[in-house]
Design an enzyme around this catalytic site. Sequence first.
Site, mmCIF file in Angstrom:
data_model
loop_
_atom_site.group_PDB
_atom_site.id
_atom_site.type_symbol
_atom_site.label_atom_id
_atom_site.label_comp_id
_atom_site.label_asym_id
_atom_site.label_seq_id
_atom_site.Cartn_x
_atom_site.Cartn_y
_atom_site.Cartn_z
ATOM 1 N N TYR A 47 0.819 -1.216 0.000
ATOM 2 C CA TYR A 47 0.000 0.000 0.000
ATOM 3 C C TYR A 47 0.853 1.266 0.000
ATOM 4 O O TYR A 47 0.372 2.334 -0.374
ATOM 5 C CB TYR A 47 -0.892 0.059 1.253
ATOM 6 C CG TYR A 47 -1.988 -0.956 1.328
ATOM 7 C CD1 TYR A 47 -2.260 -1.838 0.292
ATOM 8 C CD2 TYR A 47 -2.785 -1.047 2.473
ATOM 9 C CE1 TYR A 47 -3.270 -2.773 0.396
ATOM 10 C CE2 TYR A 47 -3.795 -1.976 2.579
ATOM 11 C CZ TYR A 47 -4.028 -2.844 1.538
ATOM 12 O OH TYR A 47 -5.037 -3.763 1.660
ATOM 13 N N HIS A 102 -0.660 -11.388 2.097
ATOM 14 C CA HIS A 102 -1.579 -10.562 1.315
ATOM 15 C C HIS A 102 -2.307 -11.347 0.224
ATOM 16 O O HIS A 102 -3.496 -11.144 -0.004
ATOM 17 C CB HIS A 102 -0.819 -9.389 0.694
ATOM 18 C CG HIS A 102 -1.681 -8.203 0.411
ATOM 19 N ND1 HIS A 102 -1.194 -6.913 0.396
ATOM 20 C CD2 HIS A 102 -3.006 -8.090 0.138
ATOM 21 C CE1 HIS A 102 -2.178 -6.071 0.135
ATOM 22 N NE2 HIS A 102 -3.275 -6.769 -0.034
ATOM 23 N N PRO A 185 -15.773 -2.433 2.119
ATOM 24 C CA PRO A 185 -17.141 -2.758 2.549
ATOM 25 C C PRO A 185 -18.190 -1.771 2.048
ATOM 26 O O PRO A 185 -19.386 -2.043 2.175
ATOM 27 C CB PRO A 185 -17.034 -2.718 4.071
ATOM 28 C CG PRO A 185 -15.942 -1.736 4.335
ATOM 29 C CD PRO A 185 -14.937 -1.961 3.242
ATOM 30 N N LEU A 186 -17.750 -0.652 1.487
ATOM 31 C CA LEU A 186 -18.678 0.313 0.901
ATOM 32 C C LEU A 186 -18.623 0.280 -0.626
ATOM 33 O O LEU A 186 -19.130 1.185 -1.291
ATOM 34 C CB LEU A 186 -18.381 1.726 1.413
ATOM 35 C CG LEU A 186 -18.562 1.912 2.921
ATOM 36 C CD1 LEU A 186 -18.166 3.316 3.350
ATOM 37 C CD2 LEU A 186 -20.004 1.622 3.332
ATOM 38 N N GLY A 189 -17.291 3.205 -2.353
ATOM 39 C CA GLY A 189 -18.109 4.389 -2.107
ATOM 40 C C GLY A 189 -19.486 4.354 -2.722
ATOM 41 O O GLY A 189 -20.333 5.208 -2.428
ATOM 42 N N LEU A 191 -21.907 2.472 -2.103
ATOM 43 C CA LEU A 191 -22.945 2.198 -1.103
ATOM 44 C C LEU A 191 -23.085 3.340 -0.111
ATOM 45 O O LEU A 191 -23.841 3.246 0.847
ATOM 46 C CB LEU A 191 -22.621 0.900 -0.349
ATOM 47 C CG LEU A 191 -22.680 -0.381 -1.171
ATOM 48 C CD1 LEU A 191 -22.156 -1.561 -0.365
ATOM 49 C CD2 LEU A 191 -24.111 -0.667 -1.632
ATOM 50 N N PRO A 195 -28.942 7.183 -4.508
ATOM 51 C CA PRO A 195 -29.128 6.905 -5.934
ATOM 52 C C PRO A 195 -29.721 8.114 -6.652
ATOM 53 O O PRO A 195 -30.480 8.893 -6.074
ATOM 54 C CB PRO A 195 -30.106 5.727 -5.930
ATOM 55 C CG PRO A 195 -30.853 5.848 -4.640
ATOM 56 C CD PRO A 195 -29.855 6.398 -3.655
#
Length: 270
Positions: A47, A102, A185-186, A189, A191, A195
């Site tokens: 990273y 990883h 987890p989003l 972005g 989520l 909309p």
Amino acid sequence: MELKELGKTGVMVPEIGLGTWKYHGGVAPLRRGIELGARFIDTAEMYRTEDVVGQALDGLRDSVFLATKVSGSHLHRGQIIRAVEASLRLLAVDQIDLYQVHWPDQGVPIGETMAAMEALANQGTVRYIGVSNFDVRELREAQRAMANHPIVSNQVLYSLKDREIERDLLPYCQEQSINIIAYTPLADGSLANKPRFTGKRNKGLATLQEVASEVGKTMAQVSLDWCTSHDGVIAIPKTNSLARTEENCGASDWRLSPDQLSRLDSAFPA
């Protein structure tokens, strides 16, 4: 912030942590997350964010659970030793709480890789051993290679939009007391934003917005709560924003109802 046990270690970690893939927000968002209880920071050799994480940890090391990863292209024993030494220097710490492989590399014997990881745990350089992006077959193979230390976590893609692990990996990890650490987890972005319209193509987002309105939370918070409502799942959203960090940390200490979870499951079919 709600806590979950890491494997069967007895160590409790926050269910919402701080991811740092493609992170360029500096020290402030990380420190704010720590202040709000997200005392689990995840980084990685590849990273190139271990240095900023080290800066954020200055004076706070004892209160943060620190995770990093060795690159999937550095899985021979000597490469792992060199990688962990470099990570320790960049992070400015003398011990890593969770050291993860990883990516699996079929060109390197898994026994060699996991023996090197165990050697680091035996000498105290790392406390616990995890993997990332391992499927069930790869995870079982890695587990068989372990002599003295369990694999406590598997970091994988998981969100309302990416539910493939529910087929076999999530149940297996739950059965084995291996935490799922959910990255992205989003869903990059998607989520976290309302909309533009509520037609058929946006049924999932429309339902997500509806549930968010019912509980008085944001779409991002509902999405993260949906993730962590699953046993053993920890979410590590990444954001460069101070405000978004505060928002993400607000996804803990409450729970969606069974009906709301069911509606979200139906709106985002696995």
